[in-house]
Design a protein around this motif. Structure first.
Motif, mmCIF file in Angstrom:
data_model
loop_
_atom_site.group_PDB
_atom_site.id
_atom_site.type_symbol
_atom_site.label_atom_id
_atom_site.label_comp_id
_atom_site.label_asym_id
_atom_site.label_seq_id
_atom_site.Cartn_x
_atom_site.Cartn_y
_atom_site.Cartn_z
ATOM 1 N N GLU A 165 45.446 -102.812 33.661
ATOM 2 C CA GLU A 165 46.803 -103.319 33.219
ATOM 3 C C GLU A 165 47.678 -102.524 32.286
ATOM 4 O OE1 GLU A 165 43.619 -105.291 30.477
ATOM 5 O OE2 GLU A 165 43.733 -104.715 32.542
ATOM 6 N N GLN A 196 51.321 -101.077 33.157
ATOM 7 C CA GLN A 196 52.413 -101.227 32.008
ATOM 8 C C GLN A 196 52.826 -99.625 31.697
ATOM 9 O OE1 GLN A 196 50.893 -102.691 28.239
ATOM 10 N NE2 GLN A 196 52.354 -104.227 28.547
ATOM 11 N N SER A 213 56.998 -98.573 32.440
ATOM 12 C CA SER A 213 57.924 -97.968 31.387
ATOM 13 C C SER A 213 58.284 -96.633 31.652
ATOM 14 C CB SER A 213 56.795 -97.910 30.044
ATOM 15 O OG SER A 213 56.413 -98.922 29.596
#
Length: 109
Positions: free
Chosen positions: A98, A102, A106
Motif C-alpha cells: 500500500e 501510494q 503521488s
C-alpha cells in the motif's frame, strides 16, 4: 548504553538498514519491527578470569546497544530479514504494497 552507527538506504522497493555492532555475538542481538520502524537491541559482555594473567588496563565495557530507526514508509513486517556478518547487522525491510502504491500515485499526480 551505547548507540550503534547506522545507514538506512531505500532501493528496489525495500529499506536496507546497516548497523555496526562490533564485538557482539549474534545470539545477543534482538530486532523488533513495527510497520513504521526497526528497533535494534544488543548486549555486550566482557569479563576477566585470573587464569589468563594479570590485567593492567582494560577499556572494554559491558553494556547494551539500543537504536530505534523510524522509516519514511510503511514496511511489510512479515518479509523483514536480518543477517549478521563481521560485526555488521543487515536488515532488509520490503516496503508495504500500500505504501508503494501510494508513492506511485503521488508520482503520477
Amino acid at each position: 548504553m551505547w548507540t550503534p552507527a547506522i545507514e538506512v538506504r531505500e532501493q528496489d522497493d525495500a529499506f536496507t538498514v546497516l548497523a555496526a555492532l562490533p564485538g557482539v555475538e549474534p545470539k545477543d542481538i534482538h530486532v523488533d519491527v513495527t510497520p513504521n520502524d526497526v528497533v535494534i537491541k544488543a548486549e555486550t559482555a566482557h569479563a576477566h578470569n585470573g587464569d589468563k594473567g594479570e590485567v593492567h588496563r582494560c577499556e572494554f565495557v559491558p553494556g547494551e546497544a539500543f537504536r530505534s530507526i523510524g522509516l519514511p514508509k510503511r514496511i511489510d513486517m512479515a518479509k523483514v530479514k536480518a543477517d549478521f556478518h563481521n560485526g555488521m547487522l543487515r536488515i532488509t525491510a520490503p516496503i508495504a504494497a500500500e505504501a508503494r502504491a501510494q508513492a506511485e500515485a503521488s508520482r503520477r499526480a
